[in-house]
Design an enzyme around this catalytic site. Structure first.
Site, short mmCIF file in Angstrom:
data_model
loop_
_atom_site.label_atom_id
_atom_site.label_comp_id
_atom_site.label_asym_id
_atom_site.label_seq_id
_atom_site.Cartn_x
_atom_site.Cartn_y
_atom_site.Cartn_z
CG ASP A 28 -2.08 0.98 1.08
OD1 ASP A 28 -2.36 1.39 -0.05
OD2 ASP A 28 -2.68 1.34 2.11
CG ASP A 81 -5.59 -0.37 -0.94
OD1 ASP A 81 -6.61 -0.64 -1.62
OD2 ASP A 81 -5.54 0.56 -0.12
CG ASN A 82 -5.01 2.52 -3.23
OD1 ASN A 82 -4.23 2.64 -2.29
ND2 ASN A 82 -6.28 2.91 -3.15
CE LYS A 125 -1.07 3.13 -4.42
NZ LYS A 125 -1.11 2.47 -3.10
CD GLU A 180 -8.40 4.53 -0.27
OE1 GLU A 180 -8.93 3.58 -0.86
OE2 GLU A 180 -7.17 4.70 -0.21
#
Length: 264
Positions: A191, A219-220, A194, A249
């Protein structure tokens, strides 16, 4: 001159805040690029100027004001409420947090690694579910974020379960075995930046820090997105991957988590 500039700044901030609260919430909630631009660039900087504090510091104050010391669940709830109703922040959040909880409970790791502590929200989510004797190492590049995260983790009463280390993940991963006596990680939560997902995953492989059955949860992967990582884990014979669709989120923008089991 200074007072005029200050007045213009305050009026501009007030106008933008009114726009945010009443005129553009639907657009921000449904557009990924607008949501990130507004929340993570414009509004954050305006609030920094207006309050003389940073977003992590404001989140810490919300925890200290509204959560019960030593109660991880109340710390999570306080941050979720603050981020959904007061000021957005890029935590994994309440919706994707349930997916994180589910995967973590399924894996039941004895050793876990988090890349990207930020303010400690996901650290608290992970640590509260670990079995006695389990280890969680969390890595944060930004010293200011790490300072806030330590206080939030301690406020949740989880400081004895968590080791927070500061520095670039690419420098720290090769030192994990020698520094912490870790053979491999059962669970890794990605997380952080990226563009570090792929190189750090390969580094974990090269350092022998993932073994057969190790689970990576990223995540993401849709917003802001990690296309190279998805391409890597979905096309590699060394992984079995599954996408969990959810929302970015505290918004209605699509996002999700990618669970990848290392096959050896």
């Amino acid at each position: 001159m200074l007072w005029s500039l200050l007045a213009v700044t305050v009026v501009t901030a007030a106008v933008l805040y009114v726009l945010y609260r009443w005129l553009i919430p639907a657009a921000v909630q449904s557009s990924s690029w607008l949501a990130l631009l507004w929340h993570d660039v414009i509004l954050e900087r305006l609030l920094d100027i207006m309050t003389g504090s940073s977003r992590p510091q404001r989140m810490l104050k919300a925890v200290q004001k509204n959560a019960t010391k030593g109660d991880p669940e109340s710390v999570i709830s306080a941050i979720d409420y603050y981020c959904r109703h007061k000021e957005w922040a890029m935590n994994v959040g309440d919706e994707k947090g349930l997916i994180l909880d589910s995967v973590l409970t399924e894996v039941n790791p004895s050793t876990a690694l988090e890349l990207g502590t930020y303010c400690g929200y996901s650290t608290v989510r992970i640590a509260r579910l670990l079995s006695p004797g389990s280890k969680l190492i969390t890595v944060e590049f930004n010293p200011a974020f790490a300072a806030v995260a330590r206080q939030i983790i301690a406020y949740a009463g989880l400081q004895d379960k968590v080791t927070l280390v500061e520095g670039p993940s690419g420098d720290l991963i090769p030192k994990m075995k020698a520094r912490f006596g870790i053979k491999s990680f059962d669970f890794v939560f990605l997380d952080h930046w990226k563009d570090r997902y792929v190189p750090d995953t390969k580094l974990l492989e090269d350092c022998g820090l993932v073994s057969e059955g190790s689970v990576l949860l990223a995540d993401n992967v849709i917003c802001p997105g990690a296309p190279e990582y998805l391409k890597y884990v979905r096309n590699s014979p060394r992984y079995e991957s599954r996408y969990y669709k959810s929302n970015l989120e505290y918004t209605k923008v699509e996002d999700g988590l990618e669970k990848s089991v290392f096959l050896g």
